[in-house]
Design an enzyme around this catalytic site. Sequence first.
Site, PDB file in Angstrom:
ATOM      1  CG  ASN A   1      25.173  -6.748  -7.935  1.00 33.56           C
ATOM      2  OD1 ASN A   1      24.768  -7.437  -6.999  1.00 33.56           O
ATOM      3  ND2 ASN A   1      25.573  -7.279  -9.069  1.00 33.56           N
TER       4      ASN A   1
ATOM      5  NE  ARG B   1      22.261 -10.038 -10.290  1.00 32.27           N
ATOM      6  CZ  ARG B   1      23.171 -10.959 -10.046  1.00 32.27           C
ATOM      7  NH1 ARG B   1      24.218 -10.666  -9.301  1.00 32.27           N
ATOM      8  NH2 ARG B   1      23.054 -12.169 -10.535  1.00 32.27           N
TER       9      ARG B   1
ATOM     10  CD  GLU C   1      24.333  -9.130 -15.078  1.00 31.82           C
ATOM     11  OE1 GLU C   1      23.667 -10.074 -14.606  1.00 31.82           O
ATOM     12  OE2 GLU C   1      25.546  -8.965 -14.867  1.00 31.82           O
TER      13      GLU C   1
ATOM     14  NE  ARG D   1      26.623 -20.289  -7.601  1.00 33.12           N
ATOM     15  CZ  ARG D   1      26.011 -19.256  -8.180  1.00 33.12           C
ATOM     16  NH1 ARG D   1      24.713 -19.293  -8.402  1.00 33.12           N
ATOM     17  NH2 ARG D   1      26.701 -18.193  -8.538  1.00 33.12           N
TER      18      ARG D   1
ATOM     19  CG  HIS E   1      22.820 -15.364 -14.974  1.00 36.32           C
ATOM     20  ND1 HIS E   1      23.216 -16.670 -15.011  1.00 36.32           N
ATOM     21  CD2 HIS E   1      23.539 -14.789 -13.970  1.00 36.32           C
ATOM     22  CE1 HIS E   1      24.143 -16.895 -14.099  1.00 36.32           C
ATOM     23  NE2 HIS E   1      24.348 -15.762 -13.444  1.00 36.32           N
TER      24      HIS E   1
END
Length: 398
Positions: free
Chosen positions: A9, A93, A379, A241, A181
């Site tokens: 990642n 990812r 993940e 964000r 996600h």
Amino acid sequence: MSETILVVNAGSSSIKFQLFAIRKGSDLERSLKGQIEGIGTHPYLIAKNPKGEVVIDETWPAPEVDDVPAALDKVIDFLRSHVGKLPIGIGHRVVHGGPRFSEPVIVSAAVVDQLLEYVPLAPLHQPNNLRPIRVVLERQPHLMQVACFDTAFHRGHPEVADRYALPEAYYAAGIRRYGFHGLSYEYISGRLREQAPELAKGRVIVAHLGSGASMCALVNGKSVESTMGFTALDGLPMGTRPGQLDAGIVLYLLGEKKVSAKEVEHLFYHDCGLKGLSGLSNDVRDLLASPDPRAKLALDYFAYRIALFTGQLAAAMEGLDAFVFTAGIGENAPAIRAAVASKLNWLGFKLSSKANEKSDLVISRKRSRVVGLVIPTDEELMIARHTLGALHEHAAAA
């Protein structure tokens, strides 16, 4: 020595990685977890085994590790020396799969070219996700790589959830609601089937609350709606964000305030969210510890928006049976969970303060109509599973 799969990642100045050993029956066992940080400034590599023991902790002068390719070389050198051989595959990812990719894919140069088209849709993530893929393609072309997409899990949404109210030509051009996600939600969906199979068959909201935050509605384990849309800016407020915005704000900034498109992009990705509201930090831990009223405002806003979107997602499912907290904030911030639960009493979510403080699996009271749970996400394991599956399919087709 077992064969292994490497999960990568990559960020702008870091590469996080995990190594999984392949056991009998295709079981995966995590054998290393590490990262190389400070690329180009203060590069250092640290990795730990499953017992938490440090197996490498090394630093270099900035010029020696000044970009992602150099950092990846350091990781590969370490794996060669520590494990004895390279992994049989690398799982990556990749945040945005666009309209083309609805499942993991074995990487080729053509696939990378297609994924580069989605850089404007995920400018913080996509270029960094693709950089190590391109390096391996150039330097180790025989090493199989698999791209796993954060958007893929949501691709089964009904069309009414997938659309914006725009002319058909824009939808055909790929302007639609993707959701993100997905690797986390896919993992949680699987864990629910194992830990609470009856709930897994029902209507569940999963709140992935981290620096990036979103929520997903699951019906019988499948995603039917998500708070994020075309990009990772939509939905909940996040660390930096803003979450959901009136599109007119963008037009106003561009037209009336003469802010450039690049400046707007930087504002929305780097200076908004909890950081923008508080003026202090994008880290929930800092805000929880601060007496500043602006910190309280940011956290109150965060919980308020989670509650608002809970109503929206429950409406999409025509009811709600369970609410799952996951990711860094969801798993580790009882105060945030309590603030959210207090706003969901009307839905029948009754929190057990004791269970919540201990971060138990079930944090709701026995008579709570909506079951509240805390389930850690993984993940990386999801990516490793997809990578192994792709390798097996490739071998079977050969």
